[in-house]
Design a protein around this motif. Sequence first.
Motif, PDB file in Angstrom:
ATOM      1  N   ARG A 132      -2.912   2.317  11.068  1.00 14.67           N
ATOM      2  CA  ARG A 132      -4.046   1.816  10.295  1.00 14.67           C
ATOM      3  C   ARG A 132      -3.719   0.472   9.659  1.00 14.67           C
ATOM      4  NH1 ARG A 132      -8.789   3.956   8.473  1.00 14.67           N
ATOM      5  NH2 ARG A 132      -9.652   3.091   6.532  1.00 14.67           N
ATOM      6  N   LEU A 133      -2.480   0.324   9.182  1.00 14.66           N
ATOM      7  CA  LEU A 133      -2.065  -0.935   8.577  1.00 14.66           C
ATOM      8  C   LEU A 133      -2.117  -2.073   9.597  1.00 14.66           C
ATOM      9  CD1 LEU A 133      -0.723  -1.763   5.726  1.00 14.66           C
ATOM     10  CD2 LEU A 133       1.344  -2.015   7.101  1.00 14.66           C
ATOM     11  N   SER A 187      -0.740   6.207   9.349  1.00 14.59           N
ATOM     12  CA  SER A 187      -0.856   5.188   8.300  1.00 14.59           C
ATOM     13  C   SER A 187      -0.334   3.848   8.798  1.00 14.59           C
ATOM     14  CB  SER A 187      -0.078   5.624   7.059  1.00 14.59           C
ATOM     15  OG  SER A 187      -0.593   6.824   6.528  1.00 14.59           O
ATOM     16  N   ALA A 196      -7.231  -0.022   3.329  1.00 14.92           N
ATOM     17  CA  ALA A 196      -6.355  -1.077   3.839  1.00 14.92           C
ATOM     18  C   ALA A 196      -7.118  -2.340   4.221  1.00 14.92           C
ATOM     19  CB  ALA A 196      -5.556  -0.559   5.035  1.00 14.92           C
ATOM     20  N   LEU A 224       0.861  -1.179   0.000  1.00 10.09           N
ATOM     21  CA  LEU A 224       0.000   0.000   0.000  1.00 10.09           C
ATOM     22  C   LEU A 224       0.898   1.229   0.000  1.00 10.09           C
ATOM     23  CD1 LEU A 224      -2.617  -1.194   2.637  1.00 10.09           C
ATOM     24  CD2 LEU A 224      -2.413  -1.781   0.230  1.00 10.09           C
ATOM     25  N   VAL A 274      -4.113   3.354   1.722  1.00 13.88           N
ATOM     26  CA  VAL A 274      -4.209   3.278   3.182  1.00 13.88           C
ATOM     27  C   VAL A 274      -5.670   3.365   3.623  1.00 13.88           C
ATOM     28  CG1 VAL A 274      -3.602   4.435   5.342  1.00 13.88           C
ATOM     29  CG2 VAL A 274      -1.872   4.142   3.562  1.00 13.88           C
ATOM     30  N   ILE A 294       0.044  -7.733   4.444  1.00 12.86           N
ATOM     31  CA  ILE A 294       0.069  -6.430   3.798  1.00 12.86           C
ATOM     32  C   ILE A 294       1.246  -5.634   4.346  1.00 12.86           C
ATOM     33  CG2 ILE A 294      -2.391  -6.322   3.265  1.00 12.86           C
ATOM     34  CD1 ILE A 294      -2.809  -4.678   5.794  1.00 12.86           C
ATOM     35  N   LEU A 297       3.359  -1.483   3.957  1.00 17.06           N
ATOM     36  CA  LEU A 297       3.408  -0.139   3.394  1.00 17.06           C
ATOM     37  C   LEU A 297       4.599  -0.008   2.462  1.00 17.06           C
ATOM     38  CD1 LEU A 297       2.681   2.228   6.426  1.00 17.06           C
ATOM     39  CD2 LEU A 297       1.098   1.569   4.603  1.00 17.06           C
TER      40      LEU A 297
END
Length: 295
Positions: free
Chosen positions: A189-190, A186, A151, A142, A148, A164, A166
Motif C-alpha cells: 500500500r505504501l 501495508s 497513506a 506511517l 496506512v 513516505i 513505514l
Amino acid sequence: MSGTHAHGVRNLGRVSGPRERTGAPVASGTAGPHTPLTWLYAPGDRPEVVRKALVSGADVVIVDLEDAVAPDRKAYALEATADLLADVHPVPVHVRVHTPLDIPVLTPLPGLCGLRVPKVTHATDIHRIAGLAPGLPLYPLLESALAVENAYAVASAHPAVRGIALGEADLRSDLGVREDAGLDWSRGRLVVAARAAALPPPAQSVHPNVRDLEGLAADCARGRTMGFLGRAAIHPRQLPVIERAYLPTPEEVEEAREIVAATGQGALALPDGRFVDAAVVEGAHRVLALAARAG
C-alpha cells in the motif's frame, strides 16, 4: 525505529508554502544518479557517532531525536543536533523529531535538509508541520493501521512532502503481527500511495540485526521486487549491502539499453519476441538513470 506515541501530531500551526533547502533530495517520482539509496540513522545525543555517519558513505544521514535517545537525554540531543546543523555538510542531514517543540529550534539552521515526522496519521498533521517548517522537505513516517489506511492522503497532502516510509516496529505492534509477511500488505500500500502521489519509491525500513548481512541482502532483494528503492540503516556496515541490492545488475543495464535502442528505431518488439510498450520503455530509462550513479 519507532516511538511510543499513539496519535499523530496535532495543533501545530498554519500552512506555508515550501522553499528548497540546498542538499535535500528532491522528489520526482523517478530514479536517477542522485537518488538516495541509503539513509543512515544516528542518535542525536551522540554527536561523535553523527559525525562518523557523515563520512560513512550514506546518501542521507538521519539524526534521530526519538527512539534512539533516552528520555533524560532528549534535551541534550536537541542541543547537540542544533550545534551540528549550524554548519552545512556535504551529505544531506535530516532530523527525526521527537516532539513538535523541536521544530522551531531546528528549522532556521542552515545544515537541516529535511524533517522525518513520526506518528503521522492524517493529512492535517502534514499541514500543521508544514506551517511550523516552511520550506523544509517533509518525510512522514506511517506507524499505525490508521496511517496506512490514509497513506495516499498523507503522501499527497502538501508540496513539502518528498517521500513516505513505514515505521515497522510500531506498525507491527499495532497490528499484532508476529511474522514479517504480515506487513506485506501495508508495504504494498505504501509503494502504491507513493507512486500515486508522484513521490519517489519509498525506502525500506531498517533491518534491526546489524550482523545479519546475508539476511539484509535477501530482504533487500525482496523489497526491490515489491517496488521499494533503497533502505534505512542503523550501522555503516549495512550501507554497501543495501546499495548493491538496489543498483541494477549488469544484465539489467544491458537489457535496458536494448529496449531503449529498439524504441529509438521505432520497433515494437525485441528480437527475442518481448513486446515493448511505453511502460517498458519508461522502466528501462529508470534503470539506466539509476545505473549512472555507479559510474
